[in-house]
Design a protein around this motif. Structure first.
Motif, mmCIF file in Angstrom:
data_model
loop_
_atom_site.group_PDB
_atom_site.id
_atom_site.type_symbol
_atom_site.label_atom_id
_atom_site.label_comp_id
_atom_site.label_asym_id
_atom_site.label_seq_id
_atom_site.Cartn_x
_atom_site.Cartn_y
_atom_site.Cartn_z
ATOM 1 N N SER A 103 25.415 9.063 -42.165
ATOM 2 C CA SER A 103 26.478 10.439 -42.488
ATOM 3 C C SER A 103 26.287 11.823 -42.415
ATOM 4 C CB SER A 103 26.172 9.783 -44.095
ATOM 5 O OG SER A 103 26.765 11.082 -44.887
ATOM 6 N N PRO A 104 27.325 12.474 -41.937
ATOM 7 C CA PRO A 104 27.767 13.884 -41.736
ATOM 8 C C PRO A 104 27.398 14.789 -42.865
ATOM 9 C CG PRO A 104 29.249 12.536 -40.646
ATOM 10 C CD PRO A 104 28.891 11.644 -41.419
ATOM 11 N N GLY A 105 27.054 14.225 -44.132
ATOM 12 C CA GLY A 105 26.785 14.405 -45.469
ATOM 13 C C GLY A 105 25.466 15.285 -45.682
ATOM 14 N N LEU A 106 24.839 13.627 -46.170
ATOM 15 C CA LEU A 106 23.219 14.188 -47.154
ATOM 16 C C LEU A 106 22.299 13.711 -45.992
ATOM 17 C CD1 LEU A 106 23.844 13.229 -50.917
ATOM 18 C CD2 LEU A 106 23.457 14.906 -49.233
ATOM 19 N N ASP A 107 22.989 12.872 -45.271
ATOM 20 C CA ASP A 107 21.491 12.518 -43.374
ATOM 21 C C ASP A 107 21.788 13.460 -43.138
ATOM 22 O OD1 ASP A 107 21.763 9.806 -45.504
ATOM 23 O OD2 ASP A 107 22.938 8.317 -43.738
ATOM 24 N N PHE A 108 22.720 13.954 -42.762
ATOM 25 C CA PHE A 108 22.574 15.549 -41.908
ATOM 26 C C PHE A 108 21.020 16.159 -42.396
ATOM 27 C CE2 PHE A 108 23.671 19.574 -39.578
ATOM 28 C CZ PHE A 108 24.121 19.505 -38.609
ATOM 29 N N GLU A 109 21.775 16.153 -43.800
ATOM 30 C CA GLU A 109 20.625 17.385 -43.944
ATOM 31 C C GLU A 109 19.657 17.063 -44.411
ATOM 32 O OE1 GLU A 109 22.357 19.173 -47.584
ATOM 33 O OE2 GLU A 109 23.943 19.033 -47.073
ATOM 34 N N THR A 110 18.942 15.621 -44.915
ATOM 35 C CA THR A 110 17.769 14.936 -44.819
ATOM 36 C C THR A 110 17.306 13.890 -44.172
ATOM 37 O OG1 THR A 110 19.269 13.229 -46.557
ATOM 38 C CG2 THR A 110 18.417 15.035 -47.240
ATOM 39 N N ARG A 111 17.758 13.610 -43.434
ATOM 40 C CA ARG A 111 17.338 12.508 -42.263
ATOM 41 C C ARG A 111 17.011 13.061 -40.390
ATOM 42 N NH1 ARG A 111 19.360 6.361 -43.753
ATOM 43 N NH2 ARG A 111 18.052 5.860 -42.401
ATOM 44 N N LEU A 112 16.106 13.705 -40.490
ATOM 45 C CA LEU A 112 16.355 14.806 -39.292
ATOM 46 C C LEU A 112 15.181 14.246 -38.256
ATOM 47 C CD1 LEU A 112 15.352 17.863 -41.098
ATOM 48 C CD2 LEU A 112 17.619 16.916 -41.067
ATOM 49 N N PHE A 113 15.523 14.412 -37.221
ATOM 50 C CA PHE A 113 14.722 13.879 -36.152
ATOM 51 C C PHE A 113 14.198 15.315 -35.307
ATOM 52 C CE2 PHE A 113 18.190 11.369 -36.714
ATOM 53 C CZ PHE A 113 17.538 9.951 -36.554
#
Length: 362
Positions: A103-113
């Protein structure tokens, strides 16, 4: 307030986006051309529970991203991380997470690489036959000094490689964490090999917490400008993005704060809302500013040809209409009042030394 406000998700503590809706844009029906894709080839009432940040180690084969966008002043960049914990709701890089089926939403902020091999990859790429040196950009997609840099120190390691080989570097950030690398950036700047642009979107700590929840507080960013300038690092201030009826009244104050801290140059752009950023931003407005959400989007559309976003090269950085013209005039006047942008600064490329030893990644 729109009719949908009653079913809006709650704000998530410490995060910018409120939802994690997946992107459908990579279905054939959702495809569209947008120049943005070449760029990167205090608690608030009603908040939901905090989310933990997850970091995955990424093993890319190359680290220098070549940029073909004709309206950008750089042709190469390095992104030490994918995704950004700062959580800026307006971030134009959010749609890149859709490439990971996230997700460009919460995943973008919480699932990082994170890319710990970046320094070794960089050294190898700089040593390639025919490499032509021009300034390297960092912070053009996700912030190189986002919170996870505290643990991984990949940005610092990349700077060490560039410093070792006298390669010029431009960093854009909204984090005061950059001052921890002054010991590297100061000597590079003395050779005209380093410059920094600090983004200050607002001087209001409450607005900053809502709009950029995990970025450094505004006063810390201004203090970072002063520290960089004292160390001899040419530092400019970016009054970006300007959001109608949200932070547009602060243009003059932000420029003044940057000038007082020692910045001699300033830059500004109006908010851009490519792809999934537009619905995320609308949702954020409805949650935090329901009284003016419709007005804000109407003003943005008036500058973008009736759309949420103008995707075409050059035009995307040139909003149209009377309101946009007024913003430009105010910004230019503020810069002139404080002696901003009076001189042009260029980094040196003639000092670059090709790496002579190859390090294995394994």
């Amino acid at each position: 307030m729109s009719d949908s406000a009653s079913i809006l998700p709650p704000a998530v503590k410490g995060r910018g986006a409120a939802s994690a809706r997946p992107s459908a844009r990579f279905d054939d029906r959702g495809r569209e051309d947008d120049g943005d894709w070449l760029d990167a080839s205090a608690a608030i009432d009603g908040e939901g529970p905090p989310l933990r940040t997850e970091v995955t180690i990424e093993k890319p084969k190359t680290i220098i991203t070549r940029n073909r966008s004709p309206d950008l002043p750089f042709d190469r960049s390095i992104n030490a991380y994918r995704g950004c914990e700062h959580g800026c709701i307006y971030c134009f890089a959010r749609p890149t997470h859709a490439y990971q089926n996230l997700s460009p939403g919460l995943d973008f902020e919480t699932r990082l690489f994170a890319k710990p091999d970046a320094p070794a990859l960089l050294r190898r790429e700089l040593a390639k036959r025919g490499y032509q040196c021009t300034p390297m950009a960092m912070g053009t997609n996700t912030d190189p000094y986002q919170p996870i840099e505290e643990r991984y120190r990949i940005t610092r390691a990349v700077i060490e490689v560039l410093a070792e080989h006298d390669h010029p570097l431009v960093i854009t950030t909204k984090s005061a964490r950059i001052v921890r690398d002054i010991d590297l950036l100061g000597p590079m700047a003395a050779k005209r090999l380093a410059a920094v642009m600090m983004s200050v979107t607002t001087l209001d700590p409450v607005l900053a917490r809502r709009m950029e929840p995990r970025a450094s507080a505004p006063r810390q960013r201004v203090a970072a400008i002063a520290a960089l300038v004292r160390a001899g690092v040419p530092t400019s201030i970016s009054v970006s993005p300007i959001v109608p009826a949200i932070n547009d009244h602060e243009i003059e104050a932000i420029v003044a704060a940057g000038a007082e801290a020692g910045a001699r140059a300033a830059f500004s752009i109006v908010v851009r809302l490519p792809h999934e950023v537009a619905p995320l931003f609308r949702e954020w407005l409805e949650i935090h500013y329901p009284d003016r959400a419709a007005k804000v989007m109407a003003m943005i559309a008036a500058m973008r040809g009736g759309r949420d976003n103008e995707p075409n090269f050059f035009d995307r950085f040139r909003p149209q209409g009377a309101y946009a013209a007024a913003l430009r005039a105010r910004f230019k006047l503020a810069c002139r009042r404080h002696g901003m942008n009076a001189e042009r600064f260029e980094l040196r490329t003639d000092l670059f030394r090709v790496p002579t030893d190859q390090f294995s990644l394994f």
